[in-house]
Scaffold this motif. Structure first.
Motif, PDB file in Angstrom:
ATOM      1  N   GLY A  55      -8.971   2.541   0.895  1.00  0.00           N
ATOM      2  CA  GLY A  55      -8.427   1.914   2.098  1.00  0.00           C
ATOM      3  C   GLY A  55      -8.079   0.448   1.919  1.00  0.00           C
ATOM      4  O   GLY A  55      -6.954   0.028   2.253  1.00  0.00           O
ATOM      5  N   PRO A  56      -8.985  -0.361   1.384  1.00  0.00           N
ATOM      6  CA  PRO A  56      -8.642  -1.774   1.180  1.00  0.00           C
ATOM      7  C   PRO A  56      -7.468  -1.979   0.227  1.00  0.00           C
ATOM      8  O   PRO A  56      -6.696  -2.919   0.394  1.00  0.00           O
ATOM      9  N   LEU A  57      -7.326  -1.091  -0.747  1.00  0.00           N
ATOM     10  CA  LEU A  57      -6.176  -1.194  -1.652  1.00  0.00           C
ATOM     11  C   LEU A  57      -4.875  -0.988  -0.891  1.00  0.00           C
ATOM     12  O   LEU A  57      -3.895  -1.709  -1.106  1.00  0.00           O
ATOM     13  N   LEU A  58      -4.854  -0.009  -0.011  1.00  0.00           N
ATOM     14  CA  LEU A  58      -3.670   0.242   0.806  1.00  0.00           C
ATOM     15  C   LEU A  58      -3.381  -0.939   1.728  1.00  0.00           C
ATOM     16  O   LEU A  58      -2.221  -1.283   1.958  1.00  0.00           O
ATOM     17  N   LEU A  59      -4.420  -1.543   2.236  1.00  0.00           N
ATOM     18  CA  LEU A  59      -4.273  -2.682   3.146  1.00  0.00           C
ATOM     19  C   LEU A  59      -3.581  -3.856   2.467  1.00  0.00           C
ATOM     20  O   LEU A  59      -2.769  -4.549   3.095  1.00  0.00           O
ATOM     21  N   THR A  60      -3.862  -4.067   1.188  1.00  0.00           N
ATOM     22  CA  THR A  60      -3.308  -5.240   0.497  1.00  0.00           C
ATOM     23  C   THR A  60      -1.786  -5.258   0.479  1.00  0.00           C
ATOM     24  O   THR A  60      -1.180  -6.321   0.494  1.00  0.00           O
ATOM     25  N   VAL A  61      -1.176  -4.087   0.470  1.00  0.00           N
ATOM     26  CA  VAL A  61       0.270  -3.986   0.278  1.00  0.00           C
ATOM     27  C   VAL A  61       1.045  -4.610   1.437  1.00  0.00           C
ATOM     28  O   VAL A  61       2.072  -5.255   1.226  1.00  0.00           O
ATOM     29  N   GLN A  62       0.562  -4.432   2.659  1.00  0.00           N
ATOM     30  CA  GLN A  62       1.221  -5.001   3.836  1.00  0.00           C
ATOM     31  C   GLN A  62       0.196  -5.696   4.727  1.00  0.00           C
ATOM     32  O   GLN A  62       0.183  -5.520   5.940  1.00  0.00           O
ATOM     33  N   ALA A  63      -0.658  -6.468   4.131  1.00  0.00           N
ATOM     34  CA  ALA A  63      -1.775  -7.078   4.852  1.00  0.00           C
ATOM     35  C   ALA A  63      -1.332  -7.923   6.038  1.00  0.00           C
ATOM     36  O   ALA A  63      -1.976  -7.915   7.089  1.00  0.00           O
ATOM     37  N   VAL A  64      -0.239  -8.653   5.906  1.00  0.00           N
ATOM     38  CA  VAL A  64       0.228  -9.518   6.999  1.00  0.00           C
ATOM     39  C   VAL A  64       0.632  -8.678   8.206  1.00  0.00           C
ATOM     40  O   VAL A  64       0.241  -8.961   9.342  1.00  0.00           O
ATOM     41  N   ASP A  65       1.411  -7.629   7.968  1.00  0.00           N
ATOM     42  CA  ASP A  65       1.826  -6.749   9.065  1.00  0.00           C
ATOM     43  C   ASP A  65       0.625  -6.038   9.687  1.00  0.00           C
ATOM     44  O   ASP A  65       0.513  -5.924  10.906  1.00  0.00           O
ATOM     45  N   TYR A  66      -0.257  -5.540   8.825  1.00  0.00           N
ATOM     46  CA  TYR A  66      -1.427  -4.817   9.333  1.00  0.00           C
ATOM     47  C   TYR A  66      -2.348  -5.720  10.147  1.00  0.00           C
ATOM     48  O   TYR A  66      -2.916  -5.289  11.145  1.00  0.00           O
ATOM     49  N   ALA A  67      -2.496  -6.958   9.720  1.00  0.00           N
ATOM     50  CA  ALA A  67      -3.380  -7.893  10.428  1.00  0.00           C
ATOM     51  C   ALA A  67      -2.889  -8.175  11.839  1.00  0.00           C
ATOM     52  O   ALA A  67      -3.681  -8.518  12.719  1.00  0.00           O
ATOM     53  N   ALA A  68      -1.597  -8.008  12.068  1.00  0.00           N
ATOM     54  CA  ALA A  68      -1.029  -8.234  13.401  1.00  0.00           C
ATOM     55  C   ALA A  68      -1.013  -6.957  14.245  1.00  0.00           C
ATOM     56  O   ALA A  68      -0.584  -6.990  15.397  1.00  0.00           O
ATOM     57  N   ASN A  69      -1.484  -5.869  13.691  1.00  0.00           N
ATOM     58  CA  ASN A  69      -1.424  -4.578  14.364  1.00  0.00           C
ATOM     59  C   ASN A  69      -2.765  -4.246  15.019  1.00  0.00           C
ATOM     60  O   ASN A  69      -3.765  -4.067  14.327  1.00  0.00           O
ATOM     61  N   PRO A  70      -2.809  -4.138  16.345  1.00  0.00           N
ATOM     62  CA  PRO A  70      -4.083  -3.851  17.021  1.00  0.00           C
ATOM     63  C   PRO A  70      -4.674  -2.496  16.647  1.00  0.00           C
ATOM     64  O   PRO A  70      -5.883  -2.299  16.757  1.00  0.00           O
TER      65      PRO A  70
END
Length: 154
Positions: free
Chosen positions: A81-96
């Motif tokens: 999961g964290p590996l997948l998060l790294t790819v679009q971390a900026v977009d994901y961080a803004a996603n509730p």
């Protein structure tokens, strides 16, 4: 602060490698899905037993093979999961929905910890506490899966 951390994470060599590879990111994604399938498949069967289905099957007999399968699935999902998060971390961080997913996973993990603290949980009949634990578990893991899938559409 979260945005800065996400930008840093997304700029790491690991994230860049995952984005650049034609096979690595899909492999990590498939491994994540395998982990989710193992986790939820095993947990759903246990939860349904806690809710009173298959009363003729002793909980201990069902738990013996399924708990390690769920643990392996959880390990795979948490590792990838964290590996997948790294790819679009900026977009994901803004996603509730990402935070909803994390909250649901947290509830699921706390529920597991509380359930396993009861030394006799495997031997007990489907009493009210175990039924409640089964409902919380099903809801939390289904919520995590739904939120995770919906992140892509938000």
């Amino acid at each position: 602060m979260i945005g800065e951390a996400a930008a840093w994470l997304q700029a790491t060599a690991l994230a860049q490698t995952l984005r650049a590879s034609a096979w690595l990111y899909p492999l990590v994604n498939l491994t994540h899905l395998l982990g989710i399938a193992l986790l939820f498949g095993a947990i759903a069967a246990l939860d349904l037993r806690l809710l009173g289905l298959w009363r003729g099957v002793p909980l201990e007999a069902l738990a013996r093979p399924l708990v390690p399968v769920a643990g392996a699935g959880l390990g795979l999902a948490l590792a990838t999961g964290p590996l997948l998060l790294t790819v679009q971390a900026v977009d994901y961080a803004a996603n509730p929905l990402l935070y909803a997913k994390f909250a649901a996973i947290g509830v699921g993990l706390v529920n597991i910890a509380l359930l396993h603290r009861r030394a006799a949980w495997r031997a007990e009949a489907a009493g009210p506490r175990l039924r409640a634990a089964g409902l919380v578990s099903l809801a939390s893991w289904l919520g995590a899966i739904a939120a995770g899938r919906l992140i892509a559409y938000w």
